[in-house]
Scaffold this active site. Structure first.
Site, PDB file in Angstrom:
ATOM      1  N   HIS A 108      40.210  47.627  34.987  1.00  0.00           N
ATOM      2  CA  HIS A 108      41.615  47.725  34.589  1.00  0.00           C
ATOM      3  C   HIS A 108      41.705  47.822  33.065  1.00  0.00           C
ATOM      4  O   HIS A 108      41.038  47.054  32.358  1.00  0.00           O
ATOM      5  CB  HIS A 108      42.375  46.483  35.076  1.00  0.00           C
ATOM      6  N   ALA A 141      44.110  40.631  47.471  1.00  0.00           N
ATOM      7  CA  ALA A 141      45.249  41.316  48.077  1.00  0.00           C
ATOM      8  C   ALA A 141      46.374  41.606  47.080  1.00  0.00           C
ATOM      9  O   ALA A 141      47.300  42.356  47.388  1.00  0.00           O
ATOM     10  CB  ALA A 141      45.781  40.492  49.248  1.00  0.00           C
TER      11      ALA A 141
END
Ligand code: GRF
Length: 200
Positions: A108, A141
């Site tokens: 990221h 998640a």
């Protein structure tokens, strides 16, 4: 490896994986779009590819299952998401142990937990931070919320725009990803709660 974009992170891994001492090999590349430049990077290196486009599936669950199947056929011991612009669903993460099993990682372009999501570089710039960077983390998640494996900082220049800052981050990000993947392959990774530690 999962890609949606140009695949410069993939190219960096491919440059490293020819050396047996590196410890890891890219066994396959899967994209959500046939337009991803990363697919050409993979094919040019003789690495098998697959495209699993959401528009070809009735719903999110069917796409998720197809993505998992496309990855499974390559038999990876580690799934690397680099510029893959989709959220990996619970069925995918269950299958590949991403719920802290340590087998799904993502890179990221910001220093998480600051600036998660699709516009990490833009958001950091808009916030006026003076230092940003990149993060390699386990996928859970949430959106860029999994345990952090490694980070590197990049200074923001006064005249930076999103493109110039992202390019400088990507230079650092590629090196970090290559380092982390090799270390996981050679030595492994332990995860204790939110704390991930490279052993290699
Ligand atoms: C990377 O900065 C990644 O973190 C971000 O998109 C970029 C992908 O670059 N999400 P590439 O496709 O590997 O060149």
């Amino acid at each position: 490896m999962l890609v949606s974009g140009g695949g410069s992170n993939l190219a960096a891994l491919l440059a490293a994986h020819g050396d047996p001492a590196y410890g890891a090999r890219v066994v396959g590349v899967v994209s959500d779009t046939a337009d991803a430049g990363g697919l050409t990077v993979a094919r040019d290196a003789g690495v098998a590819t697959a495209v699993v486009a959401p528009s070809d599936f009735a719903d999110r669950a069917a796409w998720d299952a197809a993505l998992a199947e496309a990855v499974r056929v390559f038999g990876p011991s580690l799934v690397v998401s680099a510029g893959f612009m989709r959220i990996l669903g619970a069925p995918f993460l269950d299958r590949f142990g991403g719920r802290f099993g340590g087998r799904v990682i993502n890179t990221h372009p910001a220093l998480l937990p600051s600036f998660p999501g699709a516009h990490g570089v833009r958001d950091a710039l808009a916030h006026g931070v003076k230092v940003t960077g990149c993060t390699v983390h386990l996928v859970d998640a949430g959106v860029d919320t999994g345990p952090i494996i490694a980070q590197r900082a990049v200074e923001v220049a006064a005249d930076d725009d999103e493109a110039s800052l992202h390019e400088r981050i990507k230079t650092v990000e590629r090196a970090l990803l290559v380092d982390v993947v090799g270390r996981i392959a050679r030595g492994g990774l332990v995860v204790d709660g939110r704390r991930a530690r490279l052993l290699g």
